[in-house]
Design a protein around this motif. Structure first.
Motif, PDB file in Angstrom:
ATOM      1  N   ILE A 211       0.841-101.993   5.597  1.00  0.00           N
ATOM      2  CA  ILE A 211       1.450-102.611   6.781  1.00  0.00           C
ATOM      3  C   ILE A 211       0.389-103.332   7.606  1.00  0.00           C
ATOM      4  O   ILE A 211       0.610-104.434   8.131  1.00  0.00           O
ATOM      5  CB  ILE A 211       2.171-101.556   7.632  1.00  0.00           C
ATOM      6  CG1 ILE A 211       3.252-100.854   6.812  1.00  0.00           C
ATOM      7  CG2 ILE A 211       2.794-102.187   8.867  1.00  0.00           C
ATOM      8  CD1 ILE A 211       4.288-101.765   6.226  1.00  0.00           C
ATOM      9  N   ASP A 212      -0.788-102.735   7.712  1.00  0.00           N
ATOM     10  CA  ASP A 212      -1.861-103.357   8.490  1.00  0.00           C
ATOM     11  C   ASP A 212      -2.341-104.640   7.818  1.00  0.00           C
ATOM     12  O   ASP A 212      -2.621-105.643   8.498  1.00  0.00           O
ATOM     13  CB  ASP A 212      -3.020-102.371   8.644  1.00  0.00           C
ATOM     14  CG  ASP A 212      -4.053-102.861   9.646  1.00  0.00           C
ATOM     15  OD1 ASP A 212      -3.649-103.265  10.763  1.00  0.00           O
ATOM     16  OD2 ASP A 212      -5.251-102.843   9.320  1.00  0.00           O
ATOM     17  N   LEU A 213      -2.438-104.629   6.492  1.00  0.00           N
ATOM     18  CA  LEU A 213      -2.811-105.849   5.783  1.00  0.00           C
ATOM     19  C   LEU A 213      -1.749-106.928   5.961  1.00  0.00           C
ATOM     20  O   LEU A 213      -2.063-108.119   6.061  1.00  0.00           O
ATOM     21  CB  LEU A 213      -3.015-105.546   4.297  1.00  0.00           C
ATOM     22  CG  LEU A 213      -4.272-104.743   3.938  1.00  0.00           C
ATOM     23  CD1 LEU A 213      -4.238-104.331   2.470  1.00  0.00           C
ATOM     24  CD2 LEU A 213      -5.541-105.535   4.233  1.00  0.00           C
ATOM     25  N   ALA A 214      -0.492-106.513   5.994  1.00  0.00           N
ATOM     26  CA  ALA A 214       0.585-107.476   6.243  1.00  0.00           C
ATOM     27  C   ALA A 214       0.478-108.033   7.664  1.00  0.00           C
ATOM     28  O   ALA A 214       0.609-109.243   7.884  1.00  0.00           O
ATOM     29  CB  ALA A 214       1.942-106.809   6.028  1.00  0.00           C
ATOM     30  N   ARG A 215       0.224-107.163   8.627  1.00  0.00           N
ATOM     31  CA  ARG A 215       0.098-107.606  10.025  1.00  0.00           C
ATOM     32  C   ARG A 215      -1.034-108.611  10.178  1.00  0.00           C
ATOM     33  O   ARG A 215      -0.944-109.547  10.974  1.00  0.00           O
ATOM     34  CB  ARG A 215      -0.155-106.387  10.916  1.00  0.00           C
ATOM     35  CG  ARG A 215      -0.336-106.716  12.398  1.00  0.00           C
ATOM     36  CD  ARG A 215      -0.807-105.507  13.168  1.00  0.00           C
ATOM     37  NE  ARG A 215      -2.174-105.149  12.838  1.00  0.00           N
ATOM     38  CZ  ARG A 215      -3.251-105.684  13.411  1.00  0.00           C
ATOM     39  NH1 ARG A 215      -3.110-106.637  14.324  1.00  0.00           N
ATOM     40  NH2 ARG A 215      -4.458-105.292  13.073  1.00  0.00           N
ATOM     41  N   HIS A 218      -2.523-110.820   5.163  1.00  0.00           N
ATOM     42  CA  HIS A 218      -2.929-110.798   3.763  1.00  0.00           C
ATOM     43  C   HIS A 218      -1.757-110.530   2.832  1.00  0.00           C
ATOM     44  O   HIS A 218      -1.843-110.830   1.641  1.00  0.00           O
ATOM     45  CB  HIS A 218      -4.003-109.726   3.553  1.00  0.00           C
ATOM     46  CG  HIS A 218      -5.270-110.000   4.303  1.00  0.00           C
ATOM     47  ND1 HIS A 218      -6.181-110.951   3.902  1.00  0.00           N
ATOM     48  CD2 HIS A 218      -5.769-109.463   5.452  1.00  0.00           C
ATOM     49  CE1 HIS A 218      -7.199-110.980   4.749  1.00  0.00           C
ATOM     50  NE2 HIS A 218      -6.967-110.086   5.701  1.00  0.00           N
ATOM     51  N   ILE A 219      -0.705-109.914   3.331  1.00  0.00           N
ATOM     52  CA  ILE A 219       0.455-109.554   2.520  1.00  0.00           C
ATOM     53  C   ILE A 219       1.710-109.865   3.314  1.00  0.00           C
ATOM     54  O   ILE A 219       1.723-109.758   4.544  1.00  0.00           O
ATOM     55  CB  ILE A 219       0.438-108.045   2.153  1.00  0.00           C
ATOM     56  CG1 ILE A 219      -0.765-107.697   1.281  1.00  0.00           C
ATOM     57  CG2 ILE A 219       1.727-107.634   1.427  1.00  0.00           C
ATOM     58  CD1 ILE A 219      -0.904-106.216   1.012  1.00  0.00           C
ATOM     59  N   LYS A 220       2.779-110.245   2.618  1.00  0.00           N
ATOM     60  CA  LYS A 220       4.090-110.359   3.234  1.00  0.00           C
ATOM     61  C   LYS A 220       5.025-109.381   2.538  1.00  0.00           C
ATOM     62  O   LYS A 220       4.899-109.115   1.344  1.00  0.00           O
ATOM     63  CB  LYS A 220       4.645-111.783   3.113  1.00  0.00           C
ATOM     64  CG  LYS A 220       3.859-112.812   3.925  1.00  0.00           C
ATOM     65  CD  LYS A 220       4.589-114.144   3.984  1.00  0.00           C
ATOM     66  CE  LYS A 220       5.819-114.022   4.864  1.00  0.00           C
ATOM     67  NZ  LYS A 220       6.486-115.336   5.087  1.00  0.00           N
ATOM     68  N   LEU A 231       6.319-107.084  -2.433  1.00  0.00           N
ATOM     69  CA  LEU A 231       5.057-107.367  -1.748  1.00  0.00           C
ATOM     70  C   LEU A 231       4.544-108.690  -2.280  1.00  0.00           C
ATOM     71  O   LEU A 231       4.452-108.888  -3.502  1.00  0.00           O
ATOM     72  CB  LEU A 231       4.031-106.265  -2.008  1.00  0.00           C
ATOM     73  CG  LEU A 231       4.352-104.848  -1.505  1.00  0.00           C
ATOM     74  CD1 LEU A 231       3.184-103.907  -1.791  1.00  0.00           C
ATOM     75  CD2 LEU A 231       4.685-104.855  -0.022  1.00  0.00           C
ATOM     76  N   ILE A 232       4.227-109.602  -1.367  1.00  0.00           N
ATOM     77  CA  ILE A 232       3.811-110.950  -1.749  1.00  0.00           C
ATOM     78  C   ILE A 232       2.400-111.182  -1.228  1.00  0.00           C
ATOM     79  O   ILE A 232       2.117-110.982  -0.039  1.00  0.00           O
ATOM     80  CB  ILE A 232       4.767-112.011  -1.173  1.00  0.00           C
ATOM     81  CG1 ILE A 232       6.196-111.721  -1.657  1.00  0.00           C
ATOM     82  CG2 ILE A 232       4.335-113.408  -1.578  1.00  0.00           C
ATOM     83  CD1 ILE A 232       7.244-112.518  -0.935  1.00  0.00           C
ATOM     84  N   LYS A 233       1.528-111.579  -2.115  1.00  0.00           N
ATOM     85  CA  LYS A 233       0.159-111.878  -1.722  1.00  0.00           C
ATOM     86  C   LYS A 233       0.136-113.201  -0.970  1.00  0.00           C
ATOM     87  O   LYS A 233       0.592-114.224  -1.464  1.00  0.00           O
ATOM     88  CB  LYS A 233      -0.732-111.956  -2.960  1.00  0.00           C
ATOM     89  CG  LYS A 233      -2.201-112.133  -2.659  1.00  0.00           C
ATOM     90  CD  LYS A 233      -3.013-112.114  -3.944  1.00  0.00           C
ATOM     91  CE  LYS A 233      -4.495-112.285  -3.656  1.00  0.00           C
ATOM     92  NZ  LYS A 233      -5.285-112.284  -4.916  1.00  0.00           N
ATOM     93  N   SER A 234      -0.386-113.165   0.263  1.00  0.00           N
ATOM     94  CA  SER A 234      -0.364-114.353   1.111  1.00  0.00           C
ATOM     95  C   SER A 234      -1.497-115.294   0.737  1.00  0.00           C
ATOM     96  O   SER A 234      -2.632-114.881   0.522  1.00  0.00           O
ATOM     97  CB  SER A 234      -0.494-113.949   2.583  1.00  0.00           C
ATOM     98  OG  SER A 234      -0.547-115.091   3.397  1.00  0.00           O
TER      99      SER A 234
END
Length: 484
Positions: A211-215, A218-220, A231-234
């Motif tokens: 979740i922190d990486l998404a925030r 880095h991830i969606k 999970l999608i790599k941004s």
């Protein structure tokens, strides 16, 4: 020596062969050497119908061999027996029944120099020797240490070295930022904070890291159908938290009366610079793919690698002096060995105290106390603290920490009536009005999907699949046979 089975009756004639080797059986005289041997023994409580002894000398002697035999009870000089020489073999036979407690003894005298002179020596058992006694003493000492000393030492070690030291920073009612690393270079990540809390890397810590990486961009996370998460790599640049958006606010600290500076900035580092375990998570999860569907994925080995890297990380930044999991594993192995040897007291002590043996550094305790204060803020429902949670950024920034603490539902409840929008890094299949509680419930659902993907595949009975790990001889049934 016992032959047969006390609970089984046998009939008819049965042959039993008992083989053994004897040293020092000969007696040496000045004019001859002699074998004087009790063939049957006189301790039988049943009669012996017939007894025969055959003695073979080293050489086929025709002259100078003297023979005698005696029968009856102990001390009897009766000679109810006969002897013959058959092709160089001396044969002794009884003539009649040997009554209970009777036997036959034979005497064979032969000239000197037929056999080597080897005087009989007193037999001393090994454990009656000096070395044997020393080994017995050492074994007793080891048993005392294993069964009594080692459990006491483990308890003493935990009392002396296993408990956390006292920190300089205490726990407050509310804290608005995560703790910093001991060198003060950055804030700790949610995964690090979660590991610091219970000294264990669990699924909450891995989930909060995602979740922190998404925030941070880095991830969606996308829920394309109900309960179907991706999970999608941004490939976009991480979010630009400029100073325009991150201006500091100063507000009274309701718990102490001091001014509290709310730092809404991201971690005190460039978000392009991922920590080792974060980079490992992205690399291992996505490999050469741009997105993964949590349903059907098997990420058990990848999660284990990230777990190991996170343990190494908290040691490298000096929150722990040693890897907590390695310490626990050592004590669990000791508990298993103790259980195998029947030392149940040591097994219990090693398992119980081994779980709590890892300790934090002083800096780790300070960071832990700050994280506890942050958790107090996340879980409090006092209305006077609500002014601290009136920003979209605070909700998103502290959400991963709430997940690490396991209090995300409480945190979301505080924002339920506030007008905040859905995070840009999360897309739901439901396009309705954003609700923080519903959002967190969806996030929990996605993390449950992730936990399933991170769990090794096994059947309910504990057996492995024949497709994924089959081998000749595996599966149910089986068995074998052979001659008696």
């Amino acid at each position: 020596m016992k032959i047969g089975d006390a609970n089984r009756t046998v009939t008819g004639i049965h042959k039993y062969v008992i083989s053994y080797r004897v040293s020092g059986a000969l007696t040496y005289f000045s004019d001859h050497d002699e074998l004087y041997w009790n063939i049957t023994g006189n301790g039988w409580d049943v009669p012996i119908a017939f007894a025969r002894a055959m003695i073979t000398l080293p050489e086929k002697l025709t002259d100078g061999v003297n023979l005698k035999c005696f029968t009856g009870g102990y001390g009897s000089t009766q000679s109810d027996c006969q002897f013959n020489k058959v092709q160089g073999v001396l044969v002794f036979d009884t003539k009649n029944y040997l009554m209970a407690n009777s036997g036959i003894s034979v005497v064979v005298g032969f000239p000197k120099n037929i056999v080597a002179v080897l005087e009989a020596k007193e037999f001393i058992a090994f454990f009656d020797t000096l070395l044997g006694r020393l080994i017995t003493w050492l074994l007793g000492l080891l048993a005392l240490i294993w069964y009594v000393g080692l459990p006491g030492f483990i308890i003493f070690k935990w009392f002396k070295h296993g408990r956390d030291p006292k920190g300089i920073i205490g726990i407050t009612t509310a804290w608005y930022d995560p703790p910093k690393t001991p060198d003060g270079s950055r804030f700790l990540t949610p995964g690090e904070v979660g590991t610091l809390g219970d000294e264990t890397v669990d699924m909450k810590d891995i989930s909060s890291t995602i979740i922190d990486l998404a925030r941070r961009g880095h991830i969606k996370i996308e829920e394309r159908k109900k309960g179907d998460f991706y999970l999608i790599k941004s490939h976009l640049e991480p979010f630009d938290f400029s100073q325009d958006k991150l201006r500091e606010r100063s507000s009274p600290d309701v718990t102490s009366g001091r001014n509290a500076s709310l730092d809404f900035s991201p971690l005190a580092r460039n978000d392009n610079e991922l920590l080792s375990f974060e980079r490992l998570l992205i690399d291992k999860f996505f490999k050469l793919k741009n997105e993964i569907r949590l349903k059907g994925e098997n990420l058990a080995s990848e999660v284990q690698e990230v777990t190991n890297a996170l343990y190494e990380n908290v040691v490298n930044i000096k929150l722990f002096p040693k890897n907590p999991q390695s310490i626990r594993t050592g004590y669990y192995i000791l508990a298993g060995i103790a259980l195998f040897t029947g030392n149940f007291f040591l097994a219990i002590v090693a398992f119980v105290f081994g779980r709590v043996m890892p300790r934090k550094t002083v800096e780790g305790v300070n960071a832990y106390n700050v994280s506890k204060s942050l958790k107090n803020f996340l879980t409090t429902q006092q209305r006077q603290l609500e002014f601290q949670a009136d920003k979209q950024l605070m909700f998103e920034k502290l959400l991963p920490f709430a997940i690490a603490f396991g209090v995300e539902r409480i945190w979301a409840k505080r924002f339920e009536s506030m007008n905040i929008s859905a995070p840009s890094w999360y897309q739901s299949y439901d396009r309705g009005r954003f609700n923080s509680v519903i959002f967190v419930n969806s996030m929990n659902s996605s993390m449950k999907s992730f936990a399933t993907a991170a769990t090794p595949v096994r059947s309910s009975t504990g057996h492995s699949s024949g497709f994924s790990g089959g081998f000749s001889g595996g599966g149910g049934g089986g068995g074998g046979g052979g001659s008696w």
